[in-house]
Design an enzyme around this catalytic site. Structure first.
Site, short mmCIF file in Angstrom:
data_model
loop_
_atom_site.label_atom_id
_atom_site.label_comp_id
_atom_site.label_asym_id
_atom_site.label_seq_id
_atom_site.Cartn_x
_atom_site.Cartn_y
_atom_site.Cartn_z
N THR A 260 0.69 -1.43 -0.19
CA THR A 260 -0.16 0.06 -0.06
C THR A 260 0.96 1.43 0.05
O THR A 260 0.43 2.14 -0.50
CB THR A 260 -0.99 0.12 1.01
OG1 THR A 260 -1.78 -1.32 1.15
CG2 THR A 260 -1.81 1.04 1.10
N TYR B 154 3.88 -12.21 6.60
CA TYR B 154 2.92 -11.86 5.95
C TYR B 154 2.57 -12.68 4.98
O TYR B 154 3.37 -13.00 3.82
CB TYR B 154 3.17 -10.47 5.19
CG TYR B 154 2.13 -9.76 4.50
CD1 TYR B 154 0.91 -10.34 4.63
CD2 TYR B 154 2.36 -8.68 3.86
CE1 TYR B 154 -0.22 -9.44 3.85
CE2 TYR B 154 1.33 -7.93 2.98
CZ TYR B 154 0.14 -8.56 2.92
OH TYR B 154 -0.70 -7.82 2.29
N LYS C 139 0.49 -11.55 9.65
CA LYS C 139 -0.62 -10.94 9.06
C LYS C 139 -1.06 -11.77 8.07
O LYS C 139 -0.27 -12.26 7.10
CB LYS C 139 -0.03 -9.66 8.14
CG LYS C 139 -0.92 -8.85 7.52
CD LYS C 139 -0.26 -7.44 6.64
CE LYS C 139 -1.44 -6.99 5.82
NZ LYS C 139 -0.74 -5.68 5.00
N VAL D 213 -4.20 -5.45 10.34
CA VAL D 213 -3.34 -4.45 9.69
C VAL D 213 -4.08 -4.09 8.34
O VAL D 213 -4.45 -4.61 7.50
CB VAL D 213 -2.07 -5.18 9.13
CG1 VAL D 213 -1.24 -4.25 8.33
CG2 VAL D 213 -1.18 -5.67 10.38
#
Length: 296
Positions: free
Chosen positions: A50, A138, A166, A206
């Site tokens: 992001t 992640y 995550k 998150v």
């Protein structure tokens, strides 16, 4: 089972605002970091997808960490994305992030080269061994092309520096078993699944939508952990248009458009991302308003 959240409960993967000439808007970075603090965040993740990390240089990544950390101080934790599909480069990025002042690392599965589980395990261990910082691994196979399998997650959690996951795999059943087997603190990495993930034992989020609805997400978390499942469900349903609207195309594109609508420094994107079209912005405006976001 009571699982403690090592990075707090609400984190957002922050965008990196760029000026019209493509350079980083450093004042904008400070403004967005303060905005997230003011909206109830426990942490900020920088230099992730992001944040358009694939198009920021290593020295820019270092400075983003320094600027955000200087802005938020000890109020909240700053996690730095340091994952890559080359292990030695990931190790180097982890060391740079630690030197720049990050409080923790967010490390994605190596992408594109599709390593076997033995390679994924060795990769995460190498990065975790590189610094003294706590690591959130992640799992997002839709981007990386390969998942972190449940047995691998359980084994990785034995490493003292690997403290959280995550999860953006979208496989609630598999994650349920992982939590039961080893108790790893799981953070939802897919906003529309935030509440379902809480129901199976996740400790927090998150988020991407935390840029626009951080206070609502904080209220959802507070309701859930106070035992008010009905209140959490009400917030979840209210936010469905925001969740859907933010990801009608790539999340950073529409998040930046949303921030610009809110009078915050979203800025532009860097290629290969492109800015939202007029039609996309019009649809996003409808989605945000339907979710209760106050925009122009």
């Amino acid at each position: 089972m009571t699982i403690k959240p090592p990075f707090g409960r609400l984190l957002t993967a922050m965008v990196t605002p760029f000026l019209a000439d493509g350079s980083i808007d450093w004042a904008g970075v400070e403004t967005l970091a303060r905005h997230l603090v003011d909206n109830g965040h426990d942490g900020i993740a920088v230099n992730g997808t992001t944040g358009e990390a694939p198009t920021t240089k290593p020295d820019e990544k270092d400075e983003i960490i320094r600027v955000v950390k200087a802005t938020v101080g000890s109020k909240i934790q700053v996690l730095a994305g340091a994952g890559d599909n080359e292990t030695s480069f990931s190790v180097d990025q982890a060391k740079r992030a630690a030197k720049a002042g990050a409080d923790g690392l967010l490390i994605v599965t190596p992408y594109y080269n599709k390593p076997p589980q033995a390679g994924i395990f060795a990769h995460f261990n190498a990065v975790a061994n590189a610094t003294d910082l706590p690591v959130m691994i992640y799992d997002i196979p839709g981007r990386t092309g390969v998942e972190i399998e449940s047995d691998t997650i359980v084994k990785l959690f034995e490493h003292p520096q690997i403290v959280a996951l995550k999860d953006a795999k979208g496989n609630v059943a598999a994650t349920s078993w992982v939590i039961k087997r080893c108790g790893i603190p799981v953070y939802s990495g897919d906003d529309i699944l935030n509440l379902p993930f809480l129901s199976i034992g996740a400790v927090g989020f998150v988020s991407v939508c935390g840029h626009t609805v951080g206070k609502d997400l904080k209220a959802m978390l507070d309701a859930w952990f106070a035992g008010d499942a009905a209140g959490a469900l009400e917030i979840h349903q209210k936010l469905l248009p925001v969740y859907t609207g933010t990801f009608r195309t790539q999340g950073a594109i529409l998040t930046k458009a949303a921030l610009n609508m809110m009078g915050l420094p979203g800025g532009i994107t860097r290629l290969p991302l492109v800015d939202a079209t007029d039609a996309q912005i019009a649809q996003l405006r409808e989605d945000l308003r339907a979710g209760g976001v106050n925009i122009k």
